[in-house]
Design a protein around this motif. Sequence first.
Motif, short mmCIF file in Angstrom:
data_model
loop_
_atom_site.label_atom_id
_atom_site.label_comp_id
_atom_site.label_asym_id
_atom_site.label_seq_id
_atom_site.Cartn_x
_atom_site.Cartn_y
_atom_site.Cartn_z
N PHE A 53 4.50 45.35 -78.13
CA PHE A 53 5.21 46.31 -77.26
C PHE A 53 6.61 45.78 -76.93
O PHE A 53 7.59 46.51 -76.95
CB PHE A 53 4.46 46.54 -75.95
CG PHE A 53 3.01 46.90 -76.13
CD1 PHE A 53 2.61 47.68 -77.20
CD2 PHE A 53 2.06 46.46 -75.23
CE1 PHE A 53 1.28 48.00 -77.37
CE2 PHE A 53 0.72 46.78 -75.39
CZ PHE A 53 0.33 47.55 -76.47
N THR A 94 10.22 47.32 -77.74
CA THR A 94 11.21 47.60 -76.70
C THR A 94 12.53 46.90 -76.99
O THR A 94 13.61 47.50 -76.88
CB THR A 94 10.68 47.12 -75.35
OG1 THR A 94 9.36 47.59 -75.20
CG2 THR A 94 11.55 47.61 -74.22
N THR A 116 7.58 50.47 -70.87
CA THR A 116 7.00 49.28 -71.48
C THR A 116 5.98 48.64 -70.55
O THR A 116 4.93 48.15 -71.01
CB THR A 116 8.11 48.27 -71.81
OG1 THR A 116 9.11 48.95 -72.55
CG2 THR A 116 7.58 47.12 -72.61
N GLY A 123 6.12 52.21 -79.99
CA GLY A 123 5.53 51.63 -78.80
C GLY A 123 4.38 52.44 -78.22
O GLY A 123 3.30 51.90 -77.97
#
Lengths: 527, 543
Positions: free
Chosen positions: A90, A94, A123, A256
Amino acid sequence: MEIDFVSKFDYLLILLPEVVLSAAALVLLLGDVFQRGQESSQSADWVGLTAAGSVLAAAAANGFLLTLEVTSGAPMIAADAFRVTANFIFLGATFFGLLFSFDWLEREGLDKGEFYVLVLLATVGMMVLGAARDLIVVFLSLELMSIAVYVLTAFQRSDPRSSEAGLKYFLIGAFASAFLLFGIAFLYGATGTTNLARVVPRVAEAAADGNVLLYLGTGLLLVGFGFKISAVPFHMWTPDAYEGAPTPVTGYMAAGVKAAAFAALLRVLTVELMPAADAWQVALWWVAVLTMVLPNLVALAQDDVKRMLAYSSVAHAGYLLVGVVSANALGRSAALFYLAVYTLMTLGSFAVVYHVAGKGDRRRHLSDFAGLGWRRPLLGVAMVIFLLSLAGFPPTGGFVGKLYLLRAAVDAGQVGLAVTLVLTSLVAYYYYLRVVWKMYFEEAPEEAPSPGRPGPSFRFSAAVCAAGILLLGLLPGTGIDAADRAGRSLTDRPTVESPAAGATTAGLDGPGATPASPSSESDGPSD
Amino acid sequence: MESFYSSHWILSVLLALPLLGAVACQMAPERKAGQVALWVTVLEFALSVPLFFTFETGTAAFQSFGAVPWIEAWGIQYAVGVDGISLLLVLLTTLTMPLAVASSFRYVDRHQKAYYTLLLLLQTGMLGVFTALDLFLFYVFWEVMLIPMYFLIGIWGGERRIYSAIKFFLFTAVGSLLMLVAIAGLVYLYYQQTGAVSFAYRDLVQLQIARGTQFWLFGAFALAFAIKVPLFPLHTWLPDAHVEAPTAGSVILAGVLLKTGIYGFLRFGLPFFSHAATHPAVVGTFLTLGLVGILYAAWVAAVQPDVKSLIAYTSIAHLGFVVLGIFALNPQGMEGGILQMVNHGLSTGALFLLVGMIYERRHTRLIEEFGGLARVMPFFAFSFVVVALSSIGLPATNGFVGEFLILLGTFRSHPVVATLAATGVIFAAYYMLPMVQRVVLNPLEKEENEELEDLDARERAIIVPLLALILLIGVYPNPFLDRTSASAGDLIRRVEERSQAAPLGAATGRAELAFDGVAVLPDDGDGGEGPGMTGPVSVETGE
């Protein structure tokens, strides 16, 4: 370091990466307001750079999680290797998502602090989702992530396509959340708890009794997740939302959001709801097959590269589902490994699309890519690497990931899924190669404007993504070891013993011990 | 020196050098890229030649073998080595490449850097396929080989280059993907039997696979290889790719790439799935398809107006012979098949080179545009006739030795097939000789042809080595056969042993792959007939 939740400080420690990122988001929100004052002008460079920096800090904090060991309690948040590995994915999405968007924000005159804040908050949602071991936390984090992403989708306010996409995404997303919540409620009814660590024995019990609530709850949960991972037939929103959203957001979203939903799905379905496998495995088998076949066929007909990539990202959800349906340790590791590669190649390919499309996101047609490889050689080579990896061609990470998934499917006896996977990949070759042939086999028309040279942050992240893909393809050893560790850490608890997982874990001769895993099931303070 | 050639370093250097050359090509100025590539490929060839002499005859063991752990979690190694089957193919590759590079100097005038870089990458891919002894490594090279060829056809090809490039890519990819599933299956079976994960050739080749499972896995491998050969009716990509590719592309396609299919059968298909591969129905199918390929391609070739597509069809016929030789399943056929692969590489490669040379002069390849070239281009005419005769298989040329051995071997096991195949040799004369006559003999009628210049020094330097080898193998093939015979014999022995030793299936408690939904019969009926029928196969094929 041992965590026993006696001291309140332990709660902070186990949530350290999320805490770092949330704090950074709040600081940025305030700081940006103060530095901009009354005017609606561009944010200063430092805002974006701080956001990217805070992602790196969160990644460091995430590494620190590996040193923690939960000794008591059944916390709502897991601290196992799976969570750490997923978090890295993740955070990677990001970080590169932010770097790729710098050029775009400046080009479209949208360089506002809110963008970074929303990305960071989304996030945080992803990270909690990947770690959640309680269905309520699953719901909360999913909402945190989704709401931020709805806004990001509609971020380009001047463009009606963006607003439309945001609205569509929001409505259908809300719908999906309702399904999910219903499912959670039914599961609670069937088992009397939302804590996943405790739910397992009761699921086994309920499954043995043939409890209707369990099947209903599992089914609704699947529908909810199906929307989030955009599996067929719950994928209708995806092409529109992905196409309308600003392209850097699309990349971030495709990478994501999907990774986070899959991480939660792997944890909830293949571990905690494993005793009820006959409730979901067959249904998910069909979903996986449909999700591989349908979008790949539709993508063949797309002339808009962005829309084509949107369909291809739906198809990739199908490939990932193969790992979920296999429901063994190898499948979990494979899905995680594939997610890592998928993140890099998705971000990279969408970034190239937005760069070629130019201001206002207008030149996205296949013919706009004609001759790109000769005009911008490095951009062309990077795009070829992204596309080959999406197609699953050696020597890229996409190939190793696909082989990983194939091995998981064959080990689980799902040869039919494995064959579907490769045959649909073959269909996908055609539309990926079509971009390559435009880029190299045709010369650009004289009057066509040449895409400019990308900015430094774009060049840096494109290079890192391409290099990462090749590295995961040529020297995947470290990645495979990490994915194996993470996949095993999910089941490293005495109470959860799925027969399929037990058989395969023994065979993967990675280094023995898992670094961090909750080892006790005794009643703790949470609940 | 000796130890360099007996260790894996020689092969590793051969694999790495073109990669370094590719980097050098990228750094060289646009006009010099061709020179760089030429020097790299010549050096590569010079390095590889001693391999022929240091190669020990009389043993079937892998030589210059080396294995280094690569991805330890999956038991994947970087493992390379050569034996009698791959040695000649490695040398054929290193010989073909400098000729292909040199033949491009005039034709390729745009994007030269990219062109030569791709050629060098292709060389690494092809050498990798012939030397890799780990299934992961093999598969990576097998697929990587496609990408440069796709670009070579697509960027520098003729009119219908995009169509041909895509068709080439998709056709060859179909089989490869199913092969990947089969590889995953093999690895799983190995894990079930031993508890360890391995992709290494020496581990997997000893795997005991239940008979029923063998057919599935063999089918997946065989499809990949049969498309590459190409075996009728999977051949349709070949004429397109050959005709549209630039000269160097055609030369490499014919010279080397097609051999990877046959090589796959020899290296993987037969030893891994001996029972399936020697099953009368499978052997019959392959012999029939090979035979159909020989006869069909001959008839189609005879009516081609374009020299290049005529030669493309002859490739199908020649490879049909090779398939016959392999599936005759006896030493003569096998040795003949291996030698004939080399022969086809030399003569068809030479034909494509020669056609490329007149194309550069006249910008057409239509047979009717030529005639009487012997008068203005005597050296060209001489070469063309010699090469054409070798392609037909005239005695004293290499083609005769290969085809003769193949027919001998096939006749021993399947006389009817051999008799029919022998008519293919006559057909070869039927399509080749009229073409030669219309191109180089006949009166010189076209004005455009009167001013044509004979081959210059560069072009002669390309053709002469091929002519020399064609005649050398034709009159003295022993050095070549010596190096293949041990491996060929050993392969036949092993296939026979293993086809009988293959476990019957679930009844014997052996590992079995579950094909979900599809019930795999562990023993599809031939268990009752006893192992005798899987010995030296002596059945007629169904015509």
